[in-house]
Design a protein around this motif. Structure first.
Motif, mmCIF file in Angstrom:
data_model
loop_
_atom_site.group_PDB
_atom_site.id
_atom_site.type_symbol
_atom_site.label_atom_id
_atom_site.label_comp_id
_atom_site.label_asym_id
_atom_site.label_seq_id
_atom_site.Cartn_x
_atom_site.Cartn_y
_atom_site.Cartn_z
ATOM 1 N N ASN A 56 -17.015 31.684 24.048
ATOM 2 C CA ASN A 56 -16.016 30.749 24.501
ATOM 3 C C ASN A 56 -14.599 31.412 24.681
ATOM 4 O OD1 ASN A 56 -17.513 29.180 25.108
ATOM 5 N ND2 ASN A 56 -16.705 27.604 23.641
ATOM 6 N N ILE A 58 -12.201 30.190 27.738
ATOM 7 C CA ILE A 58 -11.224 30.079 28.033
ATOM 8 C C ILE A 58 -11.655 28.342 28.571
ATOM 9 C CG2 ILE A 58 -9.511 29.086 30.187
ATOM 10 C CD1 ILE A 58 -9.610 31.983 31.243
ATOM 11 N N GLY A 59 -11.020 27.801 28.042
ATOM 12 C CA GLY A 59 -11.105 26.142 27.668
ATOM 13 C C GLY A 59 -10.166 25.331 28.670
ATOM 14 N N TYR A 60 -10.504 24.377 29.586
ATOM 15 C CA TYR A 60 -9.735 23.419 30.062
ATOM 16 C C TYR A 60 -10.777 21.897 30.236
ATOM 17 C CZ TYR A 60 -13.481 24.290 33.659
ATOM 18 O OH TYR A 60 -14.930 24.108 33.832
ATOM 19 N N ARG A 61 -9.455 21.286 30.244
ATOM 20 C CA ARG A 61 -10.227 19.396 30.599
ATOM 21 C C ARG A 61 -9.539 19.494 32.078
ATOM 22 N NH1 ARG A 61 -7.542 17.244 24.194
ATOM 23 N NH2 ARG A 61 -7.289 15.903 26.078
ATOM 24 N N TYR A 96 -13.901 19.401 26.361
ATOM 25 C CA TYR A 96 -13.094 20.426 26.827
ATOM 26 C C TYR A 96 -14.842 21.560 27.473
ATOM 27 C CZ TYR A 96 -9.022 21.281 24.629
ATOM 28 O OH TYR A 96 -7.548 21.602 24.005
ATOM 29 N N HIS A 97 -14.234 22.521 28.495
ATOM 30 C CA HIS A 97 -15.408 22.947 29.604
ATOM 31 C C HIS A 97 -14.740 24.508 29.558
ATOM 32 C CE1 HIS A 97 -16.146 19.668 31.870
ATOM 33 N NE2 HIS A 97 -14.663 19.377 31.401
ATOM 34 N N TRP A 98 -15.956 25.080 28.691
ATOM 35 C CA TRP A 98 -15.550 26.201 28.651
ATOM 36 C C TRP A 98 -16.224 27.612 29.631
ATOM 37 C CZ3 TRP A 98 -12.425 27.727 24.940
ATOM 38 C CH2 TRP A 98 -12.266 26.405 23.710
ATOM 39 N N LEU A 99 -15.127 28.210 29.992
ATOM 40 C CA LEU A 99 -15.991 30.067 30.301
ATOM 41 C C LEU A 99 -16.084 31.015 29.198
ATOM 42 C CD1 LEU A 99 -13.123 30.394 32.782
ATOM 43 C CD2 LEU A 99 -15.935 29.403 33.290
ATOM 44 N N THR A 100 -17.277 31.343 29.231
ATOM 45 C CA THR A 100 -17.509 33.018 28.472
ATOM 46 C C THR A 100 -16.319 33.902 28.761
ATOM 47 O OG1 THR A 100 -19.332 33.873 30.229
ATOM 48 C CG2 THR A 100 -19.540 31.762 28.315
ATOM 49 N N TYR A 101 -16.520 34.964 27.915
ATOM 50 C CA TYR A 101 -15.660 36.097 28.621
ATOM 51 C C TYR A 101 -16.473 36.625 29.299
ATOM 52 C CZ TYR A 101 -12.527 36.073 24.276
ATOM 53 O OH TYR A 101 -11.704 35.933 23.294
ATOM 54 N N ALA A 104 -15.001 34.642 32.788
ATOM 55 C CA ALA A 104 -13.208 34.527 32.698
ATOM 56 C C ALA A 104 -13.369 35.937 33.936
ATOM 57 C CB ALA A 104 -12.689 34.242 31.285
#
Length: 133
Positions: A56, A58-61, A96-101, A104
């Protein structure tokens, strides 16, 4: 078994403080970058994509609901108490919703391509502005 990535360095008898901890890669001196070819923030990002693509990054909500609450508040105006109603907004957020590297990187490269298409040249400065309420 967990692998320790840091080591204790420096004096061990400082009253009320714990020992300094450093990366096992730089126990003797501080490092300014993880490798010699990492010089910029973009290099740091690409290095992270290379060594940990599926972790993970970048996390966003997301805003699920906006709750408005009206309260009466008391203020001092010209030395006198004045009551007025004020509306407060609270945001109920998702998890949280995550983007992997790796994911991203696709977003970062897409933004970079868009900036180039708008005429932004390498090393040119830009300002990012986001309005807040």
């Amino acid at each position: 078994m967990t692998k320790c990535l840091t080591v204790d360095v420096g004096p061990s008898d400082v009253q009320g403080e714990t020992r300094i901890r450093r990366s096992v890669l730089s126990a003797k001196r501080l490092m300014s970058s993880p490798t010699d070819d990492v010089k910029t923030l973009y290099d740091v990002f690409n290095y992270s994509v290379k060594v940990r693509p599926n972790l993970n990054a970048i996390g966003y909500r997301k805003v699920v609901k906006i709750v408005e609450e009206e309260k009466e508040v008391t203020k001092m105006v010209g030395g006198e108490e004045v009551k007025e109603k004020k509306t407060w907004r609270f945001f109920k957020m998702s998890g949280y919703h995550w983007l992997t590297y790796k994911d991203a990187k696709a977003v970062v490269d897409s933004i970079g391509c868009g900036l180039r298409k708008f005429g932004v040249q390498p090393k040119e400065k830009i300002t990012v502005f986001g309005a807040t309420r």
